[in-house]
Motif scaffolding. Structure first.
Motif, PDB file in Angstrom:
ATOM      1  N   THR A 218      17.496  18.864   4.690  1.00  0.00           N
ATOM      2  CA  THR A 218      18.571  18.805   3.682  1.00  0.00           C
ATOM      3  C   THR A 218      18.702  17.407   3.069  1.00  0.00           C
ATOM      4  O   THR A 218      19.563  17.185   2.225  1.00  0.00           O
ATOM      5  CB  THR A 218      19.917  19.214   4.305  1.00  0.00           C
ATOM      6  N   ILE A 219      17.859  16.475   3.516  1.00  0.00           N
ATOM      7  CA  ILE A 219      17.924  15.100   3.020  1.00  0.00           C
ATOM      8  C   ILE A 219      16.864  14.872   1.946  1.00  0.00           C
ATOM      9  O   ILE A 219      15.697  15.190   2.138  1.00  0.00           O
ATOM     10  CB  ILE A 219      17.709  14.084   4.164  1.00  0.00           C
ATOM     11  N   ASP A 220      17.285  14.318   0.809  1.00  0.00           N
ATOM     12  CA  ASP A 220      16.346  13.875  -0.229  1.00  0.00           C
ATOM     13  C   ASP A 220      16.000  12.416   0.043  1.00  0.00           C
ATOM     14  O   ASP A 220      16.896  11.557   0.089  1.00  0.00           O
ATOM     15  CB  ASP A 220      16.970  13.997  -1.619  1.00  0.00           C
ATOM     16  N   ASN A 221      14.715  12.127   0.237  1.00  0.00           N
ATOM     17  CA  ASN A 221      14.271  10.756   0.493  1.00  0.00           C
ATOM     18  C   ASN A 221      13.736  10.134  -0.791  1.00  0.00           C
ATOM     19  O   ASN A 221      12.678  10.523  -1.287  1.00  0.00           O
ATOM     20  CB  ASN A 221      13.185  10.749   1.581  1.00  0.00           C
ATOM     21  N   TRP A 222      14.489   9.184  -1.322  1.00  0.00           N
ATOM     22  CA  TRP A 222      14.083   8.499  -2.551  1.00  0.00           C
ATOM     23  C   TRP A 222      13.450   7.155  -2.203  1.00  0.00           C
ATOM     24  O   TRP A 222      13.887   6.477  -1.254  1.00  0.00           O
ATOM     25  CB  TRP A 222      15.284   8.245  -3.462  1.00  0.00           C
ATOM     26  N   LEU A 223      12.463   6.771  -2.969  1.00  0.00           N
ATOM     27  CA  LEU A 223      11.786   5.482  -2.780  1.00  0.00           C
ATOM     28  C   LEU A 223      11.878   4.694  -4.078  1.00  0.00           C
ATOM     29  O   LEU A 223      11.459   5.173  -5.134  1.00  0.00           O
ATOM     30  CB  LEU A 223      10.318   5.716  -2.405  1.00  0.00           C
ATOM     31  N   LYS A 355       3.985  -0.341   5.182  1.00  0.00           N
ATOM     32  CA  LYS A 355       5.124   0.183   5.945  1.00  0.00           C
ATOM     33  C   LYS A 355       5.554   1.549   5.419  1.00  0.00           C
ATOM     34  O   LYS A 355       5.883   2.450   6.191  1.00  0.00           O
ATOM     35  CB  LYS A 355       6.308  -0.791   5.869  1.00  0.00           C
ATOM     36  N   VAL A 356       5.555   1.667   4.095  1.00  0.00           N
ATOM     37  CA  VAL A 356       5.915   2.954   3.489  1.00  0.00           C
ATOM     38  C   VAL A 356       4.929   4.029   3.937  1.00  0.00           C
ATOM     39  O   VAL A 356       5.320   5.158   4.281  1.00  0.00           O
ATOM     40  CB  VAL A 356       5.941   2.848   1.948  1.00  0.00           C
ATOM     41  N   SER A 357       3.655   3.682   3.972  1.00  0.00           N
ATOM     42  CA  SER A 357       2.625   4.635   4.401  1.00  0.00           C
ATOM     43  C   SER A 357       2.826   5.055   5.846  1.00  0.00           C
ATOM     44  O   SER A 357       2.607   6.219   6.203  1.00  0.00           O
ATOM     45  CB  SER A 357       1.231   4.020   4.220  1.00  0.00           C
ATOM     46  N   LYS A 365       8.525  12.737   3.240  1.00  0.00           N
ATOM     47  CA  LYS A 365       8.003  12.872   1.888  1.00  0.00           C
ATOM     48  C   LYS A 365       8.955  12.181   0.916  1.00  0.00           C
ATOM     49  O   LYS A 365      10.087  12.620   0.712  1.00  0.00           O
ATOM     50  CB  LYS A 365       7.844  14.347   1.524  1.00  0.00           C
ATOM     51  N   PHE A 366       8.493  11.075   0.363  1.00  0.00           N
ATOM     52  CA  PHE A 366       9.324  10.302  -0.560  1.00  0.00           C
ATOM     53  C   PHE A 366       9.223  10.845  -1.989  1.00  0.00           C
ATOM     54  O   PHE A 366       8.167  11.314  -2.418  1.00  0.00           O
ATOM     55  CB  PHE A 366       8.886   8.833  -0.569  1.00  0.00           C
TER      56      PHE A 366
END
Length: 458
Positions: A218-223, A355-357, A365-366
């Protein structure tokens, strides 16, 4: 609807308390381990943040308290003050009944030790909750009598180890009876913890509760990249775009938390700050105000990321990517709880792509985003240039046509000609890139020269 906790045969006052806080169905970790703890067995429970482990041990332990014995029967340690306050609040919710006479002692560092010692002279609590250092201090001072306590909980064992509190926990355990039921809960079980577990636990029930996803769906992961913009400005825009209900902003250091809080306050925002450098009394007051929803924005450090458990967090912002990626999971886990939607925003700078990788390898999934004209909009994939480099030696349409044409003619030496054409194209691309870099460097030097000249003229 029938309360799913009824299968555990808990005392009526506990069932009533569960109904008051709207707990109707046990989580997987509760369903699996509450019967084991009720049976008197030692357990090692490994589960992620938000799995419900606090009530997993509180319910069976409170259920078995002998209210006629005014002595310590349960000791619970946790590595941070915020976590101790949180567990204490949960325990008090469960014993909030006129028919229950269970005393709970909450002992953490930074509080009035003398007052606690004076109170212990008149009454020993049935349940002790606190940080390892203060609990051991009270035991060592002979103010707190735990020699008859038969149940010991070590909460957040990996964090306890990381923060250097395992020695105090060891001393507390050594002060308890040999016939001890021990419960160790942790998000991870590092190898360096094994010696402690073997010392005090014989054939414990080891339970790892798997999760369908390491981050709630339920979480949207924004980058968001902060390459050309200051982090402070980006965070201020994120907080003032739309109407987020409650936002937690996590910083990697106390100094950064202080800096960001001061900046946001100067912009006119009401911001709470929680980290280890805030005085205990002040931190306790702020935590109470946060739980009362007196603040819409909270800046915190990683130490507090496991201790802040507030309903309705709509957004989490990672001011920076933590070195320990477990903390990333704990931070993001503050939102999107109990099936509610949430947004987790991670800011990153050039050089942090690796780090993001690493986070993406965890299954996160960003969604690439950017701020334009006061709105958050979809952005490009940060790996687009990398992908372009990978495809560098894939022939462009012109070259593909040349290859096909040469193949059709099947004349000797066509491979050599194609290879020569590729080399010429590569050489042109390199010269173009070098020229671009030269111009960029030249512009930068001109700017520096002008800045120096202006400074000298002043």
């Amino acid at each position: 609807m029938k309360n799913g906790f009824s299968e555990f045969n808990l005392q009526p006052f506990l069932m009533s308390a569960l109904d008051k806080i709207n707990f109707t169905q046990p989580t997987p970790v509760q369903e699996k381990l509450i019967p084991v703890i009720l049976a008197g067995k030692s357990v090692v429970g490994q589960s992620q943040t938000g799995s419900g482990k606090t009530h997993t041990f509180l319910l069976p332990l409170i259920n078995q308290i002998d209210q006629s014995k005014k002595q310590v029967q349960v000791v619970i340690t946790t590595p941070s003050r915020e976590l101790a306050y949180q567990i204490n609040a949960a325990a008090r919710q469960l014993v909030d009944s006129d028919e229950v006479h269970i005393e709970i002692g909450n002992y953490v560092g930074g509080t009035d030790k003398k007052h606690q010692m004076d109170k212990l002279k008149h009454r020993q609590p049935e349940i002790v909750i606190g940080t390892p250092g203060r609990i051991w201090d009270l035991i060592h001072s002979q103010a707190l009598d735990v020699h008859q306590a038969s149940k010991f909980v070590v909460d957040e064992a990996d964090m306890t180890l990381d923060m250097g509190f395992l020695n105090e926990v060891d001393k507390i355990a050594a002060s308890l009876p040999k016939s001890l039921q021990m419960m160790v809960f942790s998000a991870t079980i590092p190898k360096s913890l094994n010696a402690f577990l073997k010392k005090y636990m014989s054939n414990p029930v080891i339970s790892e509760i798997p999760v369908e996803s390491i981050i709630s769906p339920t979480i949207d992961n924004w980058l968001i990249s902060t390459k050309s913009k200051g982090k402070n400005n980006v965070i201020h825009q994120l907080l003032t775009i739309g109407e987020p209900y409650l936002v937690l902003i996590f910083c990697n250091t106390k100094e950064r938390a202080d800096e960001l809080t001061d900046y946001l306050k100067r912009q006119g925002l009401k911001v709470a700050k929680v980290h280890g450098g805030v005085q205990p009394r002040e931190r306790k007051r702020v935590m109470k105000e946060i739980h009362n929803l007196d603040f819409q924005f909270v800046v915190a450090t990683d130490l507090a990321s496991r201790g802040i458990d507030i309903e309705g967090v709509s957004m989490v912002i990672n001011d920076g990517i933590p070195d320990d990626l477990d903390f990333f999971i704990h931070r993001v886990g503050r939102t999107g709880r109990n099936g509610m939607s949430g947004t987790a925003i991670t800011l990153y700078e050039p050089g942090e792509e690796e780090k993001v990788s690493e986070i993406e390898k965890l299954g996160v999934k960003f969604q690439p985003k950017a701020i334009k004209n006061g709105e958050v909009v979809d952005s490009y994939d940060r790996n687009r240039r990398t992908n372009r480099v990978r495809d560098h030696h894939k022939l462009d349409p012109t070259m593909v046509g040349m290859v096909k044409k040469k193949k059709r003619k099947v004349k000797p030496g066509y491979k050599r000609q194609i290879r020569k054409a590729i080399e010429i194209k590569d050489q042109k691309d390199r010269r173009k890139a070098q020229h671009t870099e030269f111009l960029r460097t030249k512009r930068q030097r001109i700017k520096q020269h002008r800045a120096k000249r202006n400074h000298d003229e002043d």
